[in-house]
Scaffold this motif. Structure first.
Motif, PDB file in Angstrom:
ATOM      1  N   GLY A 143      48.607 -24.784  41.309  1.00 50.48           N
ATOM      2  CA  GLY A 143      49.432 -25.594  42.369  1.00 50.48           C
ATOM      3  C   GLY A 143      48.530 -26.513  43.198  1.00 50.48           C
ATOM      4  O   GLY A 143      47.421 -26.386  42.770  1.00 50.48           O
ATOM      5  N   ARG A 144      49.247 -27.513  43.936  1.00 48.24           N
ATOM      6  CA  ARG A 144      48.487 -28.446  44.724  1.00 48.24           C
ATOM      7  C   ARG A 144      47.359 -27.912  45.611  1.00 48.24           C
ATOM      8  O   ARG A 144      46.144 -28.382  45.718  1.00 48.24           O
ATOM      9  CB  ARG A 144      49.523 -29.348  45.369  1.00 48.24           C
ATOM     10  N   THR A 145      48.016 -26.764  46.184  1.00 49.07           N
ATOM     11  CA  THR A 145      47.053 -26.040  47.140  1.00 49.07           C
ATOM     12  C   THR A 145      46.283 -24.661  46.933  1.00 49.07           C
ATOM     13  O   THR A 145      45.184 -24.832  46.960  1.00 49.07           O
ATOM     14  CB  THR A 145      47.580 -26.191  48.460  1.00 49.07           C
ATOM     15  N   LEU A 146      47.338 -24.028  46.280  1.00 47.15           N
ATOM     16  CA  LEU A 146      46.973 -22.725  45.844  1.00 47.15           C
ATOM     17  C   LEU A 146      46.975 -22.500  44.320  1.00 47.15           C
ATOM     18  O   LEU A 146      47.858 -22.958  43.802  1.00 47.15           O
ATOM     19  CB  LEU A 146      47.763 -21.631  46.520  1.00 47.15           C
ATOM     20  N   THR A 147      46.156 -21.848  43.804  1.00 48.57           N
ATOM     21  CA  THR A 147      46.143 -21.379  42.515  1.00 48.57           C
ATOM     22  C   THR A 147      46.003 -19.760  42.234  1.00 48.57           C
ATOM     23  O   THR A 147      45.254 -19.316  42.836  1.00 48.57           O
ATOM     24  CB  THR A 147      44.897 -22.082  41.866  1.00 48.57           C
ATOM     25  N   LEU A 148      46.612 -19.335  41.451  1.00 50.51           N
ATOM     26  CA  LEU A 148      46.689 -17.889  41.015  1.00 50.51           C
ATOM     27  C   LEU A 148      45.635 -17.612  39.801  1.00 50.51           C
ATOM     28  O   LEU A 148      45.994 -18.618  38.589  1.00 50.51           O
ATOM     29  CB  LEU A 148      47.955 -17.266  40.887  1.00 50.51           C
ATOM     30  N   ALA A 149      44.807 -17.034  39.598  1.00 48.17           N
ATOM     31  CA  ALA A 149      44.029 -16.917  38.676  1.00 48.17           C
ATOM     32  C   ALA A 149      43.735 -15.308  38.076  1.00 48.17           C
ATOM     33  O   ALA A 149      43.876 -14.584  39.077  1.00 48.17           O
ATOM     34  CB  ALA A 149      42.387 -17.565  38.591  1.00 48.17           C
ATOM     35  N   GLN A 150      43.384 -15.125  37.043  1.00 48.02           N
ATOM     36  CA  GLN A 150      42.950 -13.568  36.610  1.00 48.02           C
ATOM     37  C   GLN A 150      42.031 -13.552  35.759  1.00 48.02           C
ATOM     38  O   GLN A 150      41.511 -14.512  34.898  1.00 48.02           O
ATOM     39  CB  GLN A 150      44.283 -13.172  35.949  1.00 48.02           C
ATOM     40  N   THR A 151      40.949 -12.580  36.037  1.00 50.16           N
ATOM     41  CA  THR A 151      39.787 -12.444  35.123  1.00 50.16           C
ATOM     42  C   THR A 151      39.932 -11.145  34.703  1.00 50.16           C
ATOM     43  O   THR A 151      40.097  -9.922  35.401  1.00 50.16           O
ATOM     44  CB  THR A 151      38.710 -12.412  36.154  1.00 50.16           C
ATOM     45  N   GLU A 152      39.589 -10.948  33.256  1.00 50.76           N
ATOM     46  CA  GLU A 152      39.514  -9.742  32.546  1.00 50.76           C
ATOM     47  C   GLU A 152      37.964  -9.636  32.336  1.00 50.76           C
ATOM     48  O   GLU A 152      37.411 -10.560  32.128  1.00 50.76           O
ATOM     49  CB  GLU A 152      39.997  -9.711  31.114  1.00 50.76           C
ATOM     50  N   VAL A 153      37.321  -8.586  32.728  1.00 49.79           N
ATOM     51  CA  VAL A 153      35.851  -8.413  32.214  1.00 49.79           C
ATOM     52  C   VAL A 153      35.833  -7.328  31.355  1.00 49.79           C
ATOM     53  O   VAL A 153      36.355  -6.155  31.169  1.00 49.79           O
ATOM     54  CB  VAL A 153      35.168  -7.849  33.714  1.00 49.79           C
ATOM     55  N   PHE A 154      34.865  -7.521  30.215  1.00 52.22           N
ATOM     56  CA  PHE A 154      34.741  -6.705  28.961  1.00 52.22           C
ATOM     57  C   PHE A 154      33.244  -6.407  29.147  1.00 52.22           C
ATOM     58  O   PHE A 154      32.305  -7.156  29.358  1.00 52.22           O
ATOM     59  CB  PHE A 154      35.178  -7.168  27.744  1.00 52.22           C
ATOM     60  N   SER A 155      32.993  -5.167  28.355  1.00 58.21           N
ATOM     61  CA  SER A 155      31.648  -4.961  28.078  1.00 58.21           C
ATOM     62  C   SER A 155      31.594  -5.113  26.692  1.00 58.21           C
ATOM     63  O   SER A 155      32.533  -4.493  25.947  1.00 58.21           O
ATOM     64  CB  SER A 155      31.240  -3.385  28.544  1.00 58.21           C
ATOM     65  N   GLU A 156      30.499  -5.458  26.027  1.00 62.05           N
ATOM     66  CA  GLU A 156      30.088  -5.962  24.556  1.00 62.05           C
ATOM     67  C   GLU A 156      29.157  -4.781  24.231  1.00 62.05           C
ATOM     68  O   GLU A 156      28.185  -4.631  24.900  1.00 62.05           O
ATOM     69  CB  GLU A 156      29.813  -7.068  24.177  1.00 62.05           C
ATOM     70  N   SER A 157      29.520  -3.872  23.126  1.00 64.31           N
ATOM     71  CA  SER A 157      28.643  -2.949  22.520  1.00 64.31           C
ATOM     72  C   SER A 157      28.914  -2.979  21.070  1.00 64.31           C
ATOM     73  O   SER A 157      29.937  -2.932  20.689  1.00 64.31           O
ATOM     74  CB  SER A 157      28.679  -1.470  23.303  1.00 64.31           C
ATOM     75  N   ALA A 158      27.682  -3.098  20.357  1.00 64.32           N
ATOM     76  CA  ALA A 158      27.706  -2.945  18.891  1.00 64.32           C
ATOM     77  C   ALA A 158      29.041  -3.659  18.234  1.00 64.32           C
ATOM     78  O   ALA A 158      29.674  -3.356  17.384  1.00 64.32           O
ATOM     79  CB  ALA A 158      27.902  -1.577  18.512  1.00 64.32           C
ATOM     80  N   GLY A 159      28.986  -5.110  18.808  1.00 65.26           N
ATOM     81  CA  GLY A 159      29.875  -5.934  18.186  1.00 65.26           C
ATOM     82  C   GLY A 159      31.473  -5.688  18.731  1.00 65.26           C
ATOM     83  O   GLY A 159      32.477  -6.556  18.546  1.00 65.26           O
ATOM     84  N   GLY A 160      31.861  -4.536  19.449  1.00 66.79           N
ATOM     85  CA  GLY A 160      32.972  -4.312  19.921  1.00 66.79           C
ATOM     86  C   GLY A 160      33.100  -4.762  21.401  1.00 66.79           C
ATOM     87  O   GLY A 160      32.142  -4.764  22.259  1.00 66.79           O
ATOM     88  N   GLU A 161      34.286  -4.677  22.086  1.00 65.98           N
ATOM     89  CA  GLU A 161      34.517  -5.095  23.399  1.00 65.98           C
ATOM     90  C   GLU A 161      35.532  -4.002  24.219  1.00 65.98           C
ATOM     91  O   GLU A 161      36.351  -3.420  23.289  1.00 65.98           O
ATOM     92  CB  GLU A 161      35.418  -6.260  23.699  1.00 65.98           C
ATOM     93  N   LYS A 162      35.169  -3.468  25.422  1.00 62.47           N
ATOM     94  CA  LYS A 162      35.927  -2.712  25.994  1.00 62.47           C
ATOM     95  C   LYS A 162      36.329  -3.460  27.465  1.00 62.47           C
ATOM     96  O   LYS A 162      35.201  -3.758  28.128  1.00 62.47           O
ATOM     97  CB  LYS A 162      35.011  -1.452  26.300  1.00 62.47           C
TER      98      LYS A 162
END
Length: 151
Positions: A112-131
Motif C-alpha cells: 500500500g501507499r503507507t502500509l505494506t503487509l509481508a510474510q517471511t518463511e524461514v527454513f533450515s537447510e540440511s543435506a540438500g533439503g529444507e525444513k
C-alpha cells in the motif's frame, strides 16, 4: 504471489546498501541472497555466536533475519528515497533452527501507499533439503520526509 512493479528502478542497489549499514546483520553474519520486486532472501550460517543454550540458532537471530527480509521485500516496492520501518510483527517458531544454513524468504502480500503487509518463511537447510522453522507476518510503514529514515 502476484508480480510487483518497483517504483524505484535502482531498488536492488538501494536495498543492498541499506542492508550493509545494519550492524546487527553484520554481527549475525547474515547476507542477502536474492533481491527481486516484492521479495528478499537473507541467509545466516549457524555458529556458536548465534546459538542458544541447546545449540540451535537463537530465536532472536531467526526473528532478526525474518524481520529484515520482510522489511526489505516491502522497501523494494517503495518510492526512491523512502525508508521502511516495521510497525508490528508476529512470529511462529515451528521447529528448532538447526542445519547448515538458515534462509529467510520475505515476500510482500499487499503493498500500500503507507502500509505494506509481508510474510517471511524461514527454513533450515540440511543435506540438500529444507525444513520450515518459522513463519513471520509483518506490517511495515513507508517513511518519507523524515530526517534519518531514508534508505
Amino acid at each position: 504471489m502476484c508480480a510487483f512493479t518497483p517504483q524505484d528502478p535502482d531498488f536492488q542497489t538501494r536495498i543492498q546498501a541499506s542492508f550493509d549499514k545494519q550492524g546487527l546483520m553484520g554481527t549475525l553474519g547474515a547476507a542477502i541472497l536474492r533481491i527481486a520486486p516484492g521479495a528478499v532472501d537473507i541467509a545466516l550460517s549457524p555458529s556458536p555466536s548465534v546459538s542458544q543454550q541447546h545449540g540451535f540458532v537463537h530465536a532472536g537471530a531467526v526473528s532478526a533475519i525474518a524481520d529484515s527480509a520482510a522489511g526489505y521485500a516491502a522497501l523494494s516496492l517503495m518510492p526512491p528515497g523512502a525508508g521502511v520501518l516495521t510497525t508490528e510483527f508476529k512470529i511462529n517458531l515451528v521447529a528448532p533452527a538447526a542445519g547448515e544454513r538458515i534462509i529467510a524468504r520475505g515476500r510482500v502480500v499487499k503493498s500500500g501507499r503507507t502500509l505494506t503487509l509481508a510474510q517471511t518463511e524461514v527454513f533450515s537447510e540440511s543435506a540438500g533439503g529444507e525444513k520450515l522453522v518459522a513463519l513471520l507476518t509483518a506490517t511495515l510503514m513507508t517513511i518519507e520526509g523524515r530526517d534519518g529514515v531514508a534508505n
